[in-house]
Every structure is written in structure tokens, then in C-alpha cells.
Design a protein around this motif. Structure first.
Motif, PDB file in Angstrom:
ATOM      1  N   UNK C 319       0.823  -1.217   0.000  1.00  0.00           N
ATOM      2  CA  UNK C 319       0.000   0.000   0.000  1.00  0.00           C
ATOM      3  C   UNK C 319       0.854   1.263   0.000  1.00  0.00           C
ATOM      4  N   UNK C 320       1.910   1.248   0.818  1.00  0.00           N
ATOM      5  CA  UNK C 320       2.642   2.499   1.068  1.00  0.00           C
ATOM      6  C   UNK C 320       4.132   2.420   0.788  1.00  0.00           C
ATOM      7  N   UNK C 321       4.562   1.428   0.021  1.00  0.00           N
ATOM      8  CA  UNK C 321       6.001   1.235  -0.130  1.00  0.00           C
ATOM      9  C   UNK C 321       6.696   2.263  -0.994  1.00  0.00           C
ATOM     10  N   UNK C 322       5.924   2.982  -1.777  1.00  0.00           N
ATOM     11  CA  UNK C 322       6.561   3.933  -2.697  1.00  0.00           C
ATOM     12  C   UNK C 322       6.758   5.264  -2.004  1.00  0.00           C
ATOM     13  N   UNK C 323       7.893   5.886  -2.260  1.00  0.00           N
ATOM     14  CA  UNK C 323       8.090   7.209  -1.671  1.00  0.00           C
ATOM     15  C   UNK C 323       7.240   8.206  -2.437  1.00  0.00           C
ATOM     16  N   UNK C 324       6.969   9.315  -1.798  1.00  0.00           N
ATOM     17  CA  UNK C 324       6.117  10.337  -2.415  1.00  0.00           C
ATOM     18  C   UNK C 324       4.660   9.880  -2.406  1.00  0.00           C
ATOM     19  N   UNK C 325       3.785  10.663  -3.003  1.00  0.00           N
ATOM     20  CA  UNK C 325       2.373  10.282  -3.124  1.00  0.00           C
ATOM     21  C   UNK C 325       2.235   9.500  -4.416  1.00  0.00           C
ATOM     22  N   UNK C 326       2.091   8.194  -4.299  1.00  0.00           N
ATOM     23  CA  UNK C 326       2.095   7.364  -5.505  1.00  0.00           C
ATOM     24  C   UNK C 326       0.909   6.407  -5.501  1.00  0.00           C
ATOM     25  N   UNK C 327      -0.306   6.936  -5.690  1.00  0.00           N
ATOM     26  CA  UNK C 327      -1.470   6.039  -5.659  1.00  0.00           C
ATOM     27  C   UNK C 327      -1.387   5.013  -6.777  1.00  0.00           C
ATOM     28  N   UNK C 439      -0.713  15.272  -9.727  1.00  0.00           N
ATOM     29  CA  UNK C 439      -0.995  14.447  -8.543  1.00  0.00           C
ATOM     30  C   UNK C 439      -2.473  14.091  -8.509  1.00  0.00           C
ATOM     31  N   UNK C 440      -3.293  15.124  -8.737  1.00  0.00           N
ATOM     32  CA  UNK C 440      -4.729  14.936  -8.678  1.00  0.00           C
ATOM     33  C   UNK C 440      -5.179  13.977  -9.781  1.00  0.00           C
ATOM     34  N   UNK C 441      -4.607  14.132 -10.966  1.00  0.00           N
ATOM     35  CA  UNK C 441      -4.948  13.275 -12.110  1.00  0.00           C
ATOM     36  C   UNK C 441      -4.666  11.811 -11.770  1.00  0.00           C
ATOM     37  N   UNK C 442      -3.481  11.571 -11.259  1.00  0.00           N
ATOM     38  CA  UNK C 442      -3.071  10.192 -10.998  1.00  0.00           C
ATOM     39  C   UNK C 442      -3.904   9.553  -9.883  1.00  0.00           C
ATOM     40  N   UNK C 443      -4.398  10.356  -8.997  1.00  0.00           N
ATOM     41  CA  UNK C 443      -5.266   9.843  -7.935  1.00  0.00           C
ATOM     42  C   UNK C 443      -6.680   9.657  -8.466  1.00  0.00           C
ATOM     43  N   UNK C 444      -7.153  10.680  -9.144  1.00  0.00           N
ATOM     44  CA  UNK C 444      -8.539  10.683  -9.604  1.00  0.00           C
ATOM     45  C   UNK C 444      -8.821   9.530 -10.569  1.00  0.00           C
ATOM     46  N   UNK C 445      -7.884   9.240 -11.436  1.00  0.00           N
ATOM     47  CA  UNK C 445      -8.156   8.186 -12.424  1.00  0.00           C
ATOM     48  C   UNK C 445      -8.437   6.858 -11.725  1.00  0.00           C
ATOM     49  N   UNK C 446      -7.875   6.678 -10.538  1.00  0.00           N
ATOM     50  CA  UNK C 446      -8.108   5.440  -9.786  1.00  0.00           C
ATOM     51  C   UNK C 446      -9.386   5.538  -8.955  1.00  0.00           C
ATOM     52  N   UNK C 494     -14.836 -10.451   2.259  1.00  0.00           N
ATOM     53  CA  UNK C 494     -13.473 -10.746   1.799  1.00  0.00           C
ATOM     54  C   UNK C 494     -13.139  -9.744   0.692  1.00  0.00           C
ATOM     55  N   UNK C 495     -12.122  -8.961   0.938  1.00  0.00           N
ATOM     56  CA  UNK C 495     -11.770  -7.875   0.008  1.00  0.00           C
ATOM     57  C   UNK C 495     -10.889  -8.368  -1.122  1.00  0.00           C
ATOM     58  N   UNK C 496     -11.260  -7.993  -2.337  1.00  0.00           N
ATOM     59  CA  UNK C 496     -10.343  -8.215  -3.475  1.00  0.00           C
ATOM     60  C   UNK C 496      -9.574  -6.935  -3.764  1.00  0.00           C
ATOM     61  N   UNK C 497     -10.279  -5.816  -3.699  1.00  0.00           N
ATOM     62  CA  UNK C 497      -9.676  -4.539  -4.037  1.00  0.00           C
ATOM     63  C   UNK C 497      -9.265  -3.842  -2.746  1.00  0.00           C
ATOM     64  N   UNK C 498      -7.985  -3.631  -2.568  1.00  0.00           N
ATOM     65  CA  UNK C 498      -7.483  -3.028  -1.335  1.00  0.00           C
ATOM     66  C   UNK C 498      -7.111  -1.567  -1.533  1.00  0.00           C
ATOM     67  N   UNK C 499      -6.650  -1.256  -2.721  1.00  0.00           N
ATOM     68  CA  UNK C 499      -6.342   0.150  -2.984  1.00  0.00           C
ATOM     69  C   UNK C 499      -6.667   0.463  -4.438  1.00  0.00           C
ATOM     70  N   UNK C 500      -7.491   1.475  -4.733  1.00  0.00           N
ATOM     71  CA  UNK C 500      -8.169   2.309  -3.738  1.00  0.00           C
ATOM     72  C   UNK C 500      -9.228   1.506  -2.966  1.00  0.00           C
ATOM     73  N   UNK C 501      -9.344   1.768  -1.686  1.00  0.00           N
ATOM     74  CA  UNK C 501     -10.270   1.003  -0.857  1.00  0.00           C
ATOM     75  C   UNK C 501     -11.707   1.372  -1.240  1.00  0.00           C
ATOM     76  N   UNK C 502     -12.549   0.392  -1.535  1.00  0.00           N
ATOM     77  CA  UNK C 502     -13.931   0.688  -1.935  1.00  0.00           C
ATOM     78  C   UNK C 502     -14.771   1.036  -0.705  1.00  0.00           C
TER      79      UNK C 502
END
Lengths: 169, 276, 567
Positions: C319-327, C439-446, C494-502
């Protein structure tokens, strides 16, 4: 001077028996770790015999000042001391028959070495002792050959394992 | 006075789990013989490794040890030696660990010429993960499911890379001759600078054909090369089965020895420089 | 109602071949219409060590580890103690073992149903190349009511490259084993007619990747993911793809990015230590909007950890291994069969949304082999982003957040992909509005994308819910059945999709519940803290977090949930 020649010979004999003992001990342990109990027990027995012979040689060397020789400075006919089984001849599925055959080969190599020492030495004590040692190796060989004769034949495919190798890490 | 230690005394209580027939038993044997031959002090001795069958070795020696992550043993070893130059530091690992993921560290360790030893136990395979080809596997080695038609690329030449990168002692040994290997390890330890020992060590499980090495390995007849042109000609043209000291050179060890001891007020002096 | 099951452990050392015995038995069982799961356990040796084949034959295709073994077949007792954590015996366990070896006290103290047979002697007398594992296979096949010819045929297929005497010996021993089979009262699960598959989770993932269009794989071996890569080596060749064996994981992920930049969907598989190495370049995939799918088969951590055992402790780094904001996308298959759907879905999502997808499998799912029905595929087809035209801006701001993706070869759309922050054109930029917008684009598309109903699997009903992912799913579902038998109604999410969390879907799935127990196989309560951080809960949240190496236990989960609800 004769003491020097004998001392050098005995230093080699001690190393020979010591390496044989240590090697058989290691081989026994690795076979035990890999659950080949029959061969593990055989190698343990060979280690005990080598230990016995080592004690005899050390006894003979008492009182003599032996030269300090590092492992790679000994003068052997081959890469390792005679009577030291090569690590690389092992297989976890080897049969007792195959293990005994290796031991017989080692005893014969040791015998040849001692005979050569006797033949090339000019020191009478060395010649006597080397000849004795050679004769003892012949006895060992005979005992092993008897053991072999009493064994059933191997199957034709003893080294096949149905399972794949494991991936421990 | 301490009794001189024998090779056996350098072994730990932990029994190796290598397959019977593995060449690494010989390497362990040779390492302990070298240690005994040099009378090394166990407490000032450190073995550093990465991940793989070879890298399990430090656990089997009664000295300090560091079992690190895959491919980074050399980096750890260099850090240790620079921080504690009085220790005897031996890095070791396999061909996958050292020449694949560790390849970059290999080049730079040779370049730095830190006074330490690196023993690469080369069996031309990734044994621990079930038999994939490694950088030293022959081009047409067909026994891996990952590269079923063979790697198809020319094998890595460790000695040539070590030479080009600046190693000042390059030797080769073979697991079928642990006594010779012991002597080479002793020389490698005594050489002032980065010593690279390329140890051919068969894998009985994934490369049973390596038992053929016995008939092609031979001791190098000539003395070691002392000039890199000469050594390059050897390393680029050889089959890779000649054993012995292949190349040795004297070059300043890095880092150079520290000058005098630091001043007692050194820190105060440093802080004082900021006063305006 | 809990399903009927029969759990069989087969143990042996020194090349006894017990794994093959387990594999052939499960294959024969599956052929005959049965369902079941095979797991394996080993000592640290590569050859000749102690091994255990752990089978669970079931009625339905819901696969968890066995709590107790009904039958233990021991070829020998060498280092059997290694398996005592995993192979739990009870007073009802039937033990069939080698006559010549003394039964350990630890075993005879637990059960008195011990039948000894002269396995080694019988094997030798049947044929000079006779093996005990084939005797055991025949014996077990008979106990399960399987046709001996089927066992012989499967064995012959496996041993096809072995010498003739060896194969003859195998068949004779199978038949002899059937004759030696003792009478028993084992309660054997029913079988049915359907045609099924015999496959592992790792193989499922590999197949799905190819079906979803992957044509380049860059591989670096690591336990327990190497099987996927090795399967893909053959599969890719068959479909005209390529596999590169990389020098390390850093190279592997970057080779994937290169291929993806060139328009060829790319995939790799690794485990925790490899994923850790890849994080920088996964961030590059996110920033440069280059599609890539990474299968992470979780193992015991941290660091080198316990490479051969399962855990769910890579959630945080995924979930959080990437540095910076990397959704980016993180998904997890629910079980072995679901590796097909979820890996396929992940690849398609990664390709469509031009991002990195991490698929969190684990060693339990990845390296267990199971009998499954024809698996569900992900049949979604996502429309290709509108064709690039004229004034091409690689990172054009759009409503969906997804820009048209040009590929080298496309005329007139040349651009340079970049990990540096950039403007719409792709030119590096330290400009404030560019950074905000991208940043917003890369988040929003997900986050704006409609993932539909596949985000998770919800079952049961009740005021208490369990939430988990990956191999927790089957464990929770079995725990729920046990609780239902005790009169405690439980919902399982049982969750299949973890990020983005539904978040909305999850809230809806939990509405009406008062308590939620988050079930996971790690020490740090990673999912629990993630859920708490991502959404507000009406319910009281509890954590059931137990790390590996032993598989999650539905019995213990049920006990904990029952305790939590104060009943």
C-alpha cells in the motif's frame, strides 16, 4: 637424521588418519542429516576405526618432535591424503554397497601410499612401521570385502527420487 | 599459552544441510584449514554472506558472522572492514548472489581494493531456489524451466571482470582439491588488498554433469601474472578451469591509514567554526 | 453447515517420495470427481530431507488448512518432530506406519489407532526397485475407493522418462499397496461427476496473466514466486511472448517498464524482499503512468524471514512502499481459483488505468495445489483510451484522469515518459500547478473508476462481521460456518480490491453490523490499521492478527469472534 625422516613420516601418518577420521565423521553426519541411516552408521564406524589407528600412530610418535606442517603443505600422491574419501563421491541416496566400495578404494590407496613410503625410505624404522601400516590396510580391505559379499545386490535404480528438490529459501 | 587450533576447532556445532556430494563441504574444509594454518583469532574474524546455499557457510564456522540479504554481502563486508580494519573479514557467497544481483557490488569492491577476501563459490546455478541458470551457466545449459532453451547468452567471466575492475589478487580453486584451496585462501588473506578467489564448487543436485570438472581442472603451471595485459590475455582466452594464483599486483589499499590520533577538542573545534 | 472433509498427512524422509504420493493421490481423487487441497512441508535440506504431503479432501471448493488429521501415513519417523506444529493428531486419528520403526511417544500418547505394516520389506520383495511411496499410494487409493488402474496410469505418466524397471516396480507396488490396505471406517467425502482442474495458485496467476494479454515477463527467482515465472517461461513461448531472466529485481521491474513503454503488457512475480527492491521503480510506473502488474506472493517476514511459509505481512509495503504520493492499485486473490479472476482483472485494470497493480497472493494460495472447477475469468473489456490525434499531450488532463497512450511507432505522437514531475506535454516541471494537477490526475483516475461488484465477496448475515483478504477469506468463511452452528450469525467480507479502498461498498456491506473483526495473518495488524485510517466505522472494530508460519485456524478465529461478541 633418521629421527627426522621418521618424524616426517609419522607427521604424515597422523595427518592421514586424522583426516580420514574427520572426513568419515563429516560424511556420517551429512548422511544422517539426509536420512540415509545405513550409510551414516557405516561411515561412523569407519571414523571410529580411523580414530583407533590414529591413537596407535600417535603412540608411536610419542617423544618425537614432529614438524609443524600446514594442511596444504603435506606431500601426498593425490589432492587429498590417501584414505580420505572425497566429499564429491557422496549422494544422499547412495547404497551401503556403494559406501563400502568407496571405503575399500580408500584402504587400497592408503596401502599403496604406505608401501611407497616403505620402498622409498632409507630409514629402517620408517620402513618397518610403514610396512606394518600397509599390512593393516590389507586387513581392513579384507574385512570390508567380506562385508560387501554379505550384502544383497542393489536395485537397478537406487538413485531415483520421485520428489522434486526442495526450495528451502 | 593457547594450544594451536586445528581446522576442526574453527567449525561451529551446526551441521551443514548441503546435499551430500556438494562442493561447499570442501570449501568449508578449506576455509577452516586456512584459518588453522594462519592461527587466526576467532574473535577477530568475521564471515559475511548474502543468500543462497553458499551463503549458509558463516553459520558453520565458529567466528563472528553476518548473513545478509541477497547480493549485498560484499557491501556489508566492505563497511565492516572500513569501520574495523583490524578484523579479518571474509565475504562469501554464490555465483547468483555475487555475479547477478551482486554484480555491481563485485565491480566496486574490486575497484576499492579494500584489504579483505571475497570467495565466490561458483556452481553455475541458483541452487537454493531450485535450479535456475546463473550468470556463469553455460549458454546452452538446458536444465532450467525458467530458460528451457538455455540462457542463450555468453557466461559471465568473473576473473576478467575482477581484473578490469581492479582486484589485486585473483585466484581460482576447485572443490575437488580442498588442500590446495586452503593454501590459496591463506594467501588471499595475507595479500594486502582485495583478494578474489573464484572457487569452482560443484552442485550435485542441479548440475550432476559438473563431476566432469575433475578431469578438466588443472593447476596453472606458470607463476601468477603480475601485469594486467598478461592477465587479460589469460582471462579472456581461458576455459576457466586453471587453478592457483592467477594474478597478483601491489596497489595502495583503500582507505589509507589514518594519520595521528584525533585531537581531544576536535568536536569543539568543529562547532567553533560556525561562530559568526 | 461445515463441510465434510478428510485430512491425510503422508510423511517420510531420505527420498521416500511422499510428495509424489500426495500429488498422485490428489490427481486420482480429482479425476474421480473429488475435491481437495494439497500442501507441502519440508525440512531445510534440498534433497533427502524430511517431507510431508498434507491433503485435505473436501466436499466443496473452499480450502483451508486442516485443523486435525484423520489419517497419518508415516514411511518413517525421521525428524517427524519438525511437523508437530502442523500435523495435529487426535484420539481418532488412524496412523499407518512402518513396522520396523518405533512410534514416537508424542504420537502414541495421542492416538491408539496405530496400524503397522512392513512397507520397506514389502516394497523390496515386490520388486528390487520397489518404493514405499508407491505402496502407500496404492494403500491410500484403496482406502478412498479409487480405481487402482487410475493410480497406475497417473504414476506411469509421471514416471514416463524413468527406466522401464522403475516404472514396472511402481505399478507393482501400487497394486501391492492396494492389497495391503487395512480395513477402516474413514468418513470419506462424496465425489461428483464434473471435469476439474488440478492446479496451484501460482499457476492460476500465470495463466491469467497470459489470458489478459501479458506478453513480456522479466523474472528473478525468489521463493515462493518462482513457480509462476517458470510456468510463464513455457506459456509465453506458446503465445509468442518473451521472458527475460533478469540479474535482479531492480532490473526485472525496469525491464517490465521498458516493455510496457513499448506497448507490450508486462508482468513480473516476486515476494517481499523482491518487492522491497522494486518499490522505487513501481513509483516510476506510477509517476510516468506506465502500466505494469506485479504479483507478490507473500511469505514470512520481515527481511529474509521464513521463505517457505505463508503470511500476510506485505500489506503495508504494497500500500505504502513507494516514496512520495504514488497512488496505485493493490488487489488480492481470494483463493487459489480466484487467482485466475483477480490476476486477470489486475492486468486489465493496470493497462487501462496506466498504473502499477500489485497483486497480493501468498505462499498458502500460491504453492498449494487444489482441485477446482473451470475457474471464473475476468471478462471485462475496457475501452481503449481515445486514439491519440494531432496535438498529442501524453499527460493530458481529462475527465477520467486517463490520457490517450501513444506507443513508439505511432506517427506524430512522440513523447518522453518521465518520473520527474511534468506538465501535460510530459516536459519536466517544478511548477506548482503542474504538480497539483498531475498528482490529482493520478489519484482521480483510480478513485473515480467504477470497479463494479468485483471489489469483494460478501457472504452470510449477522450483526457481527469479519473482514479480511487473501487466504484469510476461506478461513473466515469456514469460521462463519462454525459460528452459525453455534447459533451465531456472522457476515464475511473478503476484500479483493485493497487500494483504492472501496469505502462506500464496504460501508454498505457492513451496514447493520455492530461489531467487525478484522482477520489477518500478520503481527502488526496491518489491515486493521489501514481500514481504521481509511474510513469511519459505525461499528466497533476488533483485530484478530496472528502471524505465520502456521496457517490461520478457522476454529481459533471462530472462538475469538464468539468471545468478542460476548456469547
Amino acid at each position: 637424521m633418521s629421527n627426522e625422516s621418521l618424524a616426517l613420516f609419522l607427521a604424515h601418518s597422523i595427518e592421514l588418519e586424522s583426516e580420514a577420521k574427520n572426513r568419515y565423521q563429516e560424511l556420517s553426519e551429512t548422511m544422517a542429516t539426509h536420512h540415509n541411516d545405513e550409510v551414516a552408521q557405516f561411515f561412523a564406524r569407519m571414523a571410529r576405526e580411523a580414530k583407533r589407528h590414529l591413537k596407535e600412530v600417535r603412540q608411536l610418535a610419542k617423544g618425537l618432535e614432529l614438524p609443524k606442517i600446514r594442511a596444504w603443505e603435506f606431500d601426498w600422491p593425490g589432492e587429498e591424503p590417501p584414505e580420505t574419501a572425497s566429499y564429491e563421491e557422496l549422494h544422499y541416496l547412495m547404497t551401503l554397497r556403494q559406501a563400502i566400495e568407496i571405503a575399500i578404494k580408500n584402504e587400497r590407496t592408503a596401502e599403496r601410499y604406505y608401501r611407497a613410503m616403505a620402498a622409498t625410505s632409507s630409514d629402517q624404522e620408517t620402513i618397518t612401521i610403514a610396512t606394518e601400516f600397509a599390512d593393516e590396510e590389507v586387513e581392513h580391505t579384507a574385512a570390508l570385502e567380506k562385508m560387501l559379499a554379505d550384502l544383497p545386490e542393489n536395485g537397478s535404480c537406487p538413485r531415483l527420487d520421485d520428489d522434486e528438490p526442495n526450495m528451502p529459501e | 599459552m593457547n594450544k594451536a587450533l586445528k581446522a576442526k576447532d574453527y567449525k561451529s556445532d551446526i551441521k551443514p544441510i548441503w546435499c551430500p556430494g556438494c562442493g561447499h563441504y570442501s570449501v568449508l574444509n578449506a576455509i577452516t584449514k586456512a584459518m588453522a594454518g594462519l592461527g587466526l583469532d576467532k574473535d577477530n574474524l568475521a564471515l559475511v554472506s548474502g543468500i543462497g546455499c553458499s551463503s549458509r557457510l558463516p553459520a558453520y564456522v565458529d567466528s563472528y558472522g553476518f548473513h545478509g540479504v541477497h547480493g549485498r554481502g560484499l557491501a556489508v563486508a566492505q563497511g565492516l572492514k572500513v569501520a574495523r580494519p583490524e578484523l579479518t573479514v571474509i565475504a562469501l557467497g554464490g555465483d547468483g548472489d555475487g555475479f547477478s544481483i551482486g554484480g555491481n557490488h563485485f565491480m566496486h569492491a574490486c575497484r576499492r581494493n579494500i584489504n579483505m577476501v571475497y570467495i565466490a563459490m561458483d556452481n553455475e546455478v541458483y541452487g537454493m531456489t531450485k535450479g535456475q541458470a546463473s550468470p556463469t551457466s553455460p549458454e546452452d545449459w538446458l536444465s532450467s524451466k525458467l530458460t528451457p532453451h538455455g540462457p542463450g547468452v555468453r557466461p559471465f567471466k568473473p576473473a576478467a571482470v575482477a581484473l578490469a575492475s581492479g582486484a589485486t589478487w585473483i585466484g581460482r580453486a576447485y572443490s575437488g582439491n580442498p588442500n590446495q584451496m586452503a593454501g590459496l585462501i591463506a594467501e588471499a588473506i595475507e595479500h594486502p588488498g582485495f583478494s578474489f578467489l573464484h572457487a569452482l564448487s560443484q552442485c550435485i543436485t542441479f548440475c550432476p554433469e559438473q563431476t566432469d570438472w575433475k578431469s578438466i581442472v588443472k593447476e596453472r603451471a606458470e607463476p601468477a601474472c603480475t601485469h594486467h595485459d598478461q592477465a587479460a590475455a589469460v582471462f579472456f582466452n581461458e576455459e576457466g578451469f586453471d587453478t592457483g594464483v592467477l594474478y597478483t599486483q601491489q596497489r595502495a589499499v583503500w582507505p589509507p591509514q589514518q594519520g595521528s590520533a584525533p585531537r581531544e577538542d576536535a568536536l569543539d573545534q568543529l562547532a567553533a567554526k560556525f561562530r559568526v | 453447515m461445515t463441510q465434510k472433509h478428510l485430512s491425510i498427512a503422508i510423511t517420510g524422509a531420505g527420498g521416500a517420495g511422499v510428495i509424489s504420493c500426495g500429488e498422485l493421490l490428489l490427481q486420482a481423487w480429482g479425476r474421480a470427481g473429488g475435491r481437495g487441497l494439497l500442501r507441502k512441508a519440508f525440512g531445510p535440506q534440498i534433497r533427502g530431507g524430511e517431507s510431508a504431503a498434507l491433503l485435505k479432501l473436501t466436499e466443496r471448493e473452499r480450502y483451508t488448512a486442516a485443523e486435525r488429521y484423520d489419517l497419518l501415513v508415516a514411511m518413517d519417523w525421521d525428524n517427524y518432530a519438525r511437523f508437530e506444529d502442523e500435523i495435529c493428531l487426535s484420539a481418532d486419528t488412524l496412523v499407518i506406519c512402518e513396522e520396523k520403526k518405533p512410534v514416537p511417544e508424542a504420537v502414541s500418547a495421542l492416538t491408539s489407532h496405530i496400524v503397522t505394516l512392513p512397507f520397506a520389506a514389502e516394497a523390496r520383495s515386490t520388486h528390487q526397485d520397489g518404493r514405499v511411496n508407491m505402496l502407500a499410494l496404492g494403500l491410500l487409493g484403496k482406502l478412498l475407493g479409487l480405481p487402482v488402474d487410475s493410480l497406475c496410469e497417473l504414476a506411469a505418466r509421471k514416471l514416463t522418462k524413468k527406466p522401464d524397471p522403475y516404472r514396472e516396480a511402481a505399478e507393482l507396488c501400487i497394486r501391492r499397496g492396494a492389497a495391503l490396505s487395512p480395513p477402516s471406517e474413514l468418513d470419506i467425502p462424496p465425489r461428483s461427476e464434473a471435469q476439474r482442474w488440478y492446479i496451484s495458485g501460482n499457476q492460476c496467476a500465470g495463466l491469467a496473466a497470459l489470458e489478459a494479454g501479458i506478453r513480456l515477463v522479466a523474472a528473478y527467482p525468489i521463493t515462493p514466486a518462482s513457480d509462476t515465472l517458470e510456468w510463464l517461461a513455457g506459456g509465453l513461448e506458446a503465445v509468442g511472448g518473451q521472458l527475460i531472466q533478469a540479474e535482479d529485481e531492480l532490473a526485472a521491474i525496469n525491464m517490465c517498464l521498458g516493455a510496457a513503454f513499448g506497448g507490450v503488457p508486462a508482468f513480473t512475480a516476486t515476494s517481499g524482499p523482491g518487492l522491497a527492491l522494486m518499490t522505487e521503480s513501481i513509483g516510476l510506473a506510477v509517476a510516468s503512468e506506465t502500466p505494469v502488474t506485479i504479483l507478490n506472493v507473500q511469505r514470512g517476514g520481515p527481511s529474509t524471514g521464513i521463505p517457505t511459509k505463508s503470511e500476510q505481512s506485505d500489506l503495508n509495503i504494497a500500500l505504502c512502499g513507494m516514496h512520495g504520493d504514488a497512488p496505485h492499485l493493490v488487489l488480492a486473490p481470494l483463493d487459489i481459483a480466484d487467482c485466475v479472476f483477480t490476476t486477470g482483472w489486475s492486468v486489465k485494470l493496470a493497462q487501462h488505468l496506466q498504473t502499477a497493480a500489485i497483486v497480493l497472493s501468498d505462499q498458502f494460495i500460491g504453492q498449494s495445489t487444489a482441485i477446482i472447477s473451470d475457474p471464473d475469468r475476468c471478462n471485462f473489456e475496457f475501452p481503449a483510451a481515445s486514439a491519440a490525434s494531432g496535438d498529442y499531450l501524453r499527460y493530458r488532463l481529462t475527465e477520467s484522469g486517463v490520457s490517450a497512450l501513444a506507443t513508439p511507432g505511432d506517427p506524430g505522437c512522440r513523447f518522453t515518459a518521465d518520473g520527474l514531475e511534468h506538465n501535460e506535454k510530459g516536459t519536466p516541471s517544478a511548477n506548482n500547478s503542474d504538480h497539483q494537477q498531475q498528482l490529482q490526475k493520478r489519484l482521480h483516475k483510480l478513485t473515480a473508476f467504477d470497479y463494479g461488484d468485483s471489489w469483494g465477496r460478501v457472504s452470510g448475515d449477522g450483526q457481527v462481521a469479519m473482514v479480511g483478504f487473501g487466504s484469510s477469506s476461506a478461513a473466515m468463511e469456514e469460521a462463519a460456518e462454525r459460528l452459525a452452528e453455534q447459533g451465531i450469525a456472522v457476515r464475511v467480507v473478503a476484500l479483493r480490491l485493497l487500494s483504492p479502498l472501496p469505502v462506500n461498498a464496504l460501508q454498505k456491506a457492513l451496514s447493520g453490523c455492530e461489531q467487525v473483526v478484522v482477520v489477518e495473518q500478520n503481527h502488526g495488524k496491518q489491515l486493521y490499521h489501514y481500514l481504521k485510517g481509511q474510513m469511519d466505522f459505525e461499528q466497533t472494530l476488533h483485530s484478530y492478527a496472528v502471524p505465520g508460519p502456521v496457517p490461520l485456524s478457522p476454529v481459533q478465529i471462530a472462538e475469538r469472534v464468539a468471545g468478542e461478541v460476548g456469547q
